[in-house]
Every structure is written in C-alpha cells, then in structure tokens.
Design a protein around this motif. Structure first.
Motif, short mmCIF file in Angstrom:
data_model
loop_
_atom_site.label_atom_id
_atom_site.label_comp_id
_atom_site.label_asym_id
_atom_site.label_seq_id
_atom_site.Cartn_x
_atom_site.Cartn_y
_atom_site.Cartn_z
N ARG A 65 -17.96 -29.48 10.45
CA ARG A 65 -16.71 -30.39 9.21
C ARG A 65 -17.23 -31.57 9.09
O ARG A 65 -18.41 -32.43 9.07
N GLY A 66 -16.65 -31.80 8.39
CA GLY A 66 -16.33 -33.40 7.17
C GLY A 66 -16.95 -32.76 5.39
O GLY A 66 -17.00 -31.98 5.42
N MET A 67 -17.83 -33.76 5.39
CA MET A 67 -17.48 -33.82 3.73
C MET A 67 -18.74 -34.27 3.72
O MET A 67 -19.78 -35.40 3.69
N LEU A 68 -19.37 -33.14 2.37
CA LEU A 68 -20.55 -34.67 1.32
C LEU A 68 -20.45 -35.03 -0.36
O LEU A 68 -19.78 -33.72 -0.33
N TYR A 69 -20.85 -36.10 -0.19
CA TYR A 69 -20.04 -36.44 -1.68
C TYR A 69 -21.23 -36.56 -1.78
O TYR A 69 -22.55 -37.52 -1.44
N LEU A 70 -21.98 -36.31 -3.04
CA LEU A 70 -23.49 -36.46 -3.99
C LEU A 70 -22.70 -36.75 -5.52
O LEU A 70 -21.88 -36.83 -6.36
N PHE A 71 -23.47 -38.22 -5.93
CA PHE A 71 -23.38 -39.20 -7.16
C PHE A 71 -25.29 -39.89 -7.36
O PHE A 71 -25.29 -39.19 -6.00
N TYR A 72 -24.34 -40.13 -8.66
CA TYR A 72 -26.04 -40.26 -9.12
C TYR A 72 -25.94 -41.38 -10.49
O TYR A 72 -24.70 -41.67 -10.56
N ASP A 73 -26.19 -42.19 -10.56
CA ASP A 73 -26.68 -42.89 -11.40
C ASP A 73 -27.86 -42.50 -12.80
O ASP A 73 -29.12 -42.77 -12.38
N CYS A 74 -27.56 -42.34 -13.74
CA CYS A 74 -28.37 -41.59 -14.38
C CYS A 74 -28.66 -43.19 -15.89
O CYS A 74 -30.27 -41.98 -16.30
N ALA A 75 -28.37 -44.14 -14.89
CA ALA A 75 -28.93 -44.95 -16.57
C ALA A 75 -29.99 -46.73 -15.84
O ALA A 75 -30.04 -47.08 -16.42
N TRP A 76 -30.25 -45.84 -14.50
CA TRP A 76 -30.62 -46.71 -13.32
C TRP A 76 -32.41 -47.43 -13.92
O TRP A 76 -32.89 -46.56 -14.14
N ILE A 77 -32.30 -48.39 -14.39
CA ILE A 77 -33.41 -48.59 -14.84
C ILE A 77 -33.95 -49.62 -13.97
O ILE A 77 -33.63 -50.93 -13.67
N PRO A 78 -35.59 -49.77 -12.67
CA PRO A 78 -35.54 -50.99 -12.20
C PRO A 78 -36.19 -52.00 -12.78
O PRO A 78 -36.38 -52.52 -14.44
#
Length: 78
Positions: A65-78
């Motif tokens: 049980r529980g939830m997995l959330y998926l997010f991303y950052d498409c503009a990250w530049i170090p």
C-alpha cells in the motif's frame, strides 16, 4: 504487466488512483516538490498506487500500500 492510457479529466479519476499526467493527489501536508538549487517547481509525471499494482509484484518487492509520486525537472542545468 500492461499499462494502458486513456485521456480523462482529473475530476473523472478517483482520488488516490494511479495515473499519468494531470495533477497529483498529494497529501495536504506535502509541499509541491521543487528543484533544490533553483527553487522552481518540478513537473508531475505520474502517481502509482501500490495497492493497485500489487498483483503484478510476483516477487513481493514493493509495498502493498502507499503511493509513489514521480516528478522531473526538464530544465535543470548544473
């Protein structure tokens, strides 16, 4: 395991159901994830409700049980 996608409005999807896109069903106490370096909000990809996919976890490697959330950052530049 098969994943099938069907276009739906967020209002038609039960709260807590697995989904791709739209808006996540984050708990009210959970802030929207941000890039730690820029402070900009991340983009939502999907949420997976473990109770909905437990039948496919034949090795019992995922929580039941529980939830997995998926997010991303498409503009990250170090």
């Amino acid at each position: 395991m098969e994943i099938s996608l069907k276009a739906s409005d967020d209002q038609q999807i039960p709260i807590g159901a697995s989904k791709f896109g739209g808006s996540p069903d984050l708990p009210r106490s959970e802030p929207w994830p941000v890039n730690e370096q820029t402070g900009k909000p991340l983009h939502f990809v999907a949420q997976i409700n473990f109770s909905e996919v437990s039948e496919f976890d034949t090795q019992s490697e995922l929580p039941s049980r529980g939830m997995l959330y998926l997010f991303y950052d498409c503009a990250w530049i170090p």
